[in-house]
Write an enzyme that holds these catalytic residues in place. Sequence first.
Site, mmCIF file in Angstrom:
data_model
loop_
_atom_site.group_PDB
_atom_site.id
_atom_site.type_symbol
_atom_site.label_atom_id
_atom_site.label_comp_id
_atom_site.label_asym_id
_atom_site.label_seq_id
_atom_site.Cartn_x
_atom_site.Cartn_y
_atom_site.Cartn_z
ATOM 1 N N TYR A 1 1.534 -11.905 2.327
ATOM 2 C CA TYR A 1 1.410 -10.958 1.216
ATOM 3 C C TYR A 1 2.559 -11.224 0.255
ATOM 4 O O TYR A 1 3.700 -11.384 0.691
ATOM 5 C CB TYR A 1 1.547 -9.509 1.701
ATOM 6 C CG TYR A 1 0.362 -8.892 2.393
ATOM 7 C CD1 TYR A 1 -0.602 -9.658 3.031
ATOM 8 C CD2 TYR A 1 0.215 -7.517 2.433
ATOM 9 C CE1 TYR A 1 -1.677 -9.073 3.680
ATOM 10 C CE2 TYR A 1 -0.860 -6.910 3.084
ATOM 11 C CZ TYR A 1 -1.798 -7.706 3.704
ATOM 12 O OH TYR A 1 -2.860 -7.120 4.349
ATOM 13 N N ASN B 1 -13.367 -7.544 4.648
ATOM 14 C CA ASN B 1 -13.260 -6.624 3.508
ATOM 15 C C ASN B 1 -14.508 -5.763 3.356
ATOM 16 O O ASN B 1 -14.431 -4.560 3.073
ATOM 17 C CB ASN B 1 -13.028 -7.407 2.215
ATOM 18 C CG ASN B 1 -11.652 -8.034 2.135
ATOM 19 O OD1 ASN B 1 -10.774 -7.745 2.943
ATOM 20 N ND2 ASN B 1 -11.455 -8.904 1.157
ATOM 21 N N ARG C 1 -4.790 4.278 7.363
ATOM 22 C CA ARG C 1 -6.133 3.985 7.842
ATOM 23 C C ARG C 1 -6.193 2.728 8.701
ATOM 24 O O ARG C 1 -5.700 1.668 8.314
ATOM 25 C CB ARG C 1 -7.093 3.841 6.659
ATOM 26 C CG ARG C 1 -8.546 3.709 7.065
ATOM 27 C CD ARG C 1 -9.443 3.580 5.857
ATOM 28 N NE ARG C 1 -9.470 4.784 5.061
ATOM 29 C CZ ARG C 1 -9.122 4.834 3.777
ATOM 30 N NH1 ARG C 1 -8.711 3.742 3.171
ATOM 31 N NH2 ARG C 1 -9.182 5.960 3.117
ATOM 32 N N HIS D 1 3.505 6.768 1.679
ATOM 33 C CA HIS D 1 3.243 5.357 1.415
ATOM 34 C C HIS D 1 4.481 4.645 0.887
ATOM 35 O O HIS D 1 4.481 3.433 0.718
ATOM 36 C CB HIS D 1 2.090 5.249 0.402
ATOM 37 C CG HIS D 1 1.499 3.883 0.277
ATOM 38 N ND1 HIS D 1 1.633 3.117 -0.863
ATOM 39 C CD2 HIS D 1 0.772 3.134 1.148
ATOM 40 C CE1 HIS D 1 1.001 1.967 -0.698
ATOM 41 N NE2 HIS D 1 0.472 1.950 0.509
#
Length: 688
Positions: free
Chosen positions: A469, A51, A406, A436
């Site tokens: 997730y 991160n 990205r 997105h």
Amino acid sequence: MPTNPSVLPPSDLLNREQAILEFNRRVLAQSLRLDVPLLERLRYICIVSSNLDEFFEVRFADMLDAARDPLGSVDNRDVERVARASHALIDEQYAIFNEQLMPLLAEQKIVILNHADRNEVQRAWVAKFFEREVRPLMVPVGLDPAHPFPQVANKSLHFIARLSGKDAFGRDNRIAIVKVPRVLPRVIRLPAAISHGRQAFVLLTSVIRAHLEELFSGRKVEAFSQFRVTRDSDLEVDEEEIANLRNALRSGLTTRHFGRAVRLEVVNTCPSELAQFLLEQFDLPAAALYRVNGPVNLVRLNELIDQTDAPELRFEPHEPAWPQSLPRQKSIFERLRNKGDVLMHHPFESFDPVVQFLREAVEDPDVLAIKQTIYRTGSKSVLGDLLIEAARRGKEVMAVVELKARFDEEANINWAERLEAVGAQVVYGIVGFKTHAKLLLVTRREGAKFRRYAHLSTGNYNPKTARFYTDLGYLTADPELTSDADSVFRQLASLGKIKTPKRLLLAPFNMHSRMMEHLAQVAEAARAGKPARIVVKINALTDADLINGILAAGQAGAKVDLIVRGACMLPPGLPGISDNIVVRSVVGRFLEHTRVCYFQWGASEDEVALYLASADWMSRNMFRRIEIAWPVSDPKLRQRIIDEALVPYLHDGLDAWQLGPDGRSSRVSTTGLSAQQALMQRFKAQRD
């Protein structure tokens, strides 16, 4: 209660970069939890390192650019505060690694052996490994006018050495740089026969350190250090000036690794003159130097976790349940047509039905067209392969590939090229806007008519990340929703105007304004003494207008609960301003990724709205991306979302943190309910 709500100017909002670091502090705290298995605690250390790499590559790099801009909103004091917070977080990370996790791993007979810890037999094995696997790939560069400081790629591992004496040509070139090839493993497990009943590992850096002098025949290594530089890695192209976005990005990928340096990592024993020399080479200030007590890239310790044979030190394997409302071996189209929409809660429920939905579309001769958005599918994807097969079978396939996702640009370029090669229609969205939205649309001939089926999601079309997730997926044959989805695809392809969608909210057009309208409705209801409630679960809250809309509702008397995983710029608990607002963050085994927005502005069912969305409440999502949100009106599905995606998180007493007005967060409790664990148990019972 105030009739003229206080508005917070941008300067009074919490700092975004510090909010991101605060999120990582919450993640790092997982490595201290005694109820988390030991290897998983080490994995959280690795996650924080990953991160922080992205933080420096993107966020901090952007902050530095803004500080250089005379008209920017960032000054050097902001940069200094964020840099200090970064240093403190990284120091804490290494302290936990060295002082807590390594001793605990040693108790479990899992050890990392430095050169001084290795016995003669182990040193001999390492020496042979160096000669066989490492030395042939290493080319040290002695610096002189003919050998200038080499190009150092982003996050690549190097050694710097100061040498004694002169080289073979009698020159006094005393500084050398040694690149460590990326193809070499960073963690090497020693054979069991020489590990004395332990699982023993050596780090590649330790192997090189032990034999560094052998790379410089006839000279002594007086001082040395590992080092790694982090560079600005945001890939920027002028979309208005280029003819082919894909080719421009493909070209840009080759130079991304050599962007402006923003951080230099060295080991804490690095001599000052070597550190200063590196700072000068990378044109960095002293504050950009990070001295670390251990490997300069802790992310690579994932290799140790993967090689260690200790299942008891990992989370118990989690097997997602198959959705009860969806038959395994029967047609999903038939189920949607006859019994209505299907909700799936990942990773508690399997992502496989999404794959089955697309596979059924590919194999069904009555399916004529398939359209899908591709944001982060990964370099290998069964869904991508199915789209290719659909095109080969002659179906109309349209893929909206977001090339500027990205760090997934290369994978997405490759998918675009593979899809085009079999005749699929590939478009890249709209110039200046990232696509997105998560949409999959199937058009099927049924008798004399066409019927559409759709999958909408809060998360990516990536079966791998769907296992860790949390996201909500939605299968539907609702004519209005599917017609809206078709309109979105038409607009992304043709760039023409479309009618206002009947059910979908679409950014950058009406999503932000609709959210603002709902916030105003709740505020008005609160002032009128009616039931007024807001619960929003998102990954980030940074848009100033939405923040002030929330503040207005809270000041009017509405009860506001925000579940924000990452960066939150709204300061809760300020007297008279935000004291009616609670912000919590849940950090557990799975990465919270679900976006749910709940508004209540009265007592009747018509005065409640619940949306699922692909978008976070950030200005970029609302105005510079193609995003969707869709209302869930089915009472049973809406209640299920409330019961699974909101209520457990509002009562989580084990994984939840509460944000304070100063931007610091504290654990709600160390005992009690974990929302994720409760959901795992619920769906385990369903599976059994």
